[in-house]
Scaffold this active site. Structure first.
Site, mmCIF file in Angstrom:
data_model
loop_
_atom_site.group_PDB
_atom_site.id
_atom_site.type_symbol
_atom_site.label_atom_id
_atom_site.label_comp_id
_atom_site.label_asym_id
_atom_site.label_seq_id
_atom_site.Cartn_x
_atom_site.Cartn_y
_atom_site.Cartn_z
ATOM 1 N N PRO A 214 48.118 28.682 90.504
ATOM 2 C CG PRO A 214 46.014 28.430 91.415
ATOM 3 C CD PRO A 214 46.977 27.782 90.499
ATOM 4 C CD GLU A 215 54.149 29.391 91.337
ATOM 5 O OE1 GLU A 215 55.077 29.923 91.962
ATOM 6 O OE2 GLU A 215 54.263 28.990 90.175
ATOM 7 N NE ARG B 169 44.887 20.392 82.876
ATOM 8 C CZ ARG B 169 45.990 20.934 82.426
ATOM 9 N NH1 ARG B 169 47.054 20.943 83.174
ATOM 10 N NH2 ARG B 169 46.051 21.456 81.246
ATOM 11 N NE ARG C 108 66.122 19.396 101.367
ATOM 12 C CZ ARG C 108 64.858 19.255 100.947
ATOM 13 N NH1 ARG C 108 64.602 18.861 99.732
ATOM 14 N NH2 ARG C 108 63.870 19.513 101.772
#
Length: 272
Positions: free
Chosen positions: A2-3, A114, A153
């Site tokens: 799930p995002e 999990r 970054r």
DNA sequence: CTTATTCCCTGATTGC
DNA sequence: TGCAATCAGGGAATAA
């Protein structure tokens, strides 16, 4: 997994059916010792029982249930977590971790193979805001923000997209999809993208998330919505888990590589 | 500050 | 075919 689109789909589904309901009973499995954060499980159950659900919000991949008395029940599904609502019965599963009984007789249950999922009950969630970047579909997320972010970054661009402190809610599926839509290699050093390419990436991130939202998320393995149904976007992805299959744009075989510690799928010809 | 690595957990997948 | 080793994944913790 799930995002943002999957978590938002669950939020929208639950909103009309649980807001206004009161949690009458709560149970937590003794077989999930890390699930409830900050409180012992029996204390969690004691404090949440009797609370009325007033609203449901989402930040990144977190679901936030606003309860009466100023308390918030937060949930993160992580890899395999499912939040299931059933009007009359508790879902059958060996992976049932938490159950709530609601005052209309319905069940709201957390199932998680999990045991990576987490939840908590707090009256102050300020701690969370410090570890989450802006919402990619919100006003704060602008091309200018993204450009400034990427300038500091030096690692691969995919790593920044997955960093929840940089942008909240993108995971492995939509990072790959957004980079394909933008025509950018996941391995490109973030600070080498031109302003023009950053603008393209900004639009691509929103497009990838909105397309998935329109299909009620992607069900590759474990994701199910609050009713236990699969999403539809796994049938429409352009690169994710399409290793060896032809690119829809140029026909080249989609490649897979480890980037930023995650398996990554891309078109070697369309993405530079 | 950033970036890389390890860990959690267990069914699925890979390798011999 | 069969069994053991490895993989997958989000995010916290740790190290550099």
């Amino acid at each position: 997994m799930p995002e943002l689109p999957e978590v938002e789909t669950i939020r929208r589904d639950l909103l009309p059916i649980v807001v206004g309901r009161t949690i009458t009973e709560a149970w937590v499995s003794s077989n999930a010792p890390r699930l409830i954060q900050l409180l012992p499980p029996d204390e969690f159950c004691r404090q949440i029982a009797g609370r009325r659900i007033e609203d449901i919000e989402r930040r990144g991949k977190y679901l936030l249930f606003r309860l009466d008395g100023g308390l918030t029940w937060g949930v993160h599904l992580r890899m395999t977590g499912r939040l299931l609502h059933n009007a009359s019965a508790c879902p059958e599963s060996p992976y049932l971790r938490v159950t709530f009984r609601l005052d209309d007789g319905a069940w709201l249950c957390f199932v998680d193979l999990r045991k990576f999922g987490t939840m908590w009950l707090v009256d102050d969630e300020a701690f969370m805001w410090s570890k989450l970047g802006p919402e990619p579909l919100g006003e704060e997320f602008t091309p200018t923000y993204l450009h400034a972010l990427l300038k500091r970054r030096s690692g691969p661009i995919k790593g920044t997209l997955l960093d929840q402190k940089a942008i909240a809610g993108i995971g492995n599926i939509y990072a790959d999809e957004a980079l394909f839509i933008a025509g950018i290699s996941p391995k490109r050093a973030a600070n080498t993208l031109s302003k023009r390419r950053v603008e393209r990436l900004h639009a691509a991130i929103r497009e990838a998330l909105e397309l998935a939202l329109g299909d009620r998320g992607s069900s590759f393995r474990d994701y199910l919505d609050a009713s236990g149904r699969e999403g539809g976007h796994q049938l429409k992805v352009k690169v994710f888990r399409r290793t060896g299959q032809p690119c829809y744009v140029c026909g080249s075989a989609i490649k897979r590589a480890k980037v930023a510690g995650r398996s990554t799928h891309f078109c070697p010809r369309c993405q530079r």
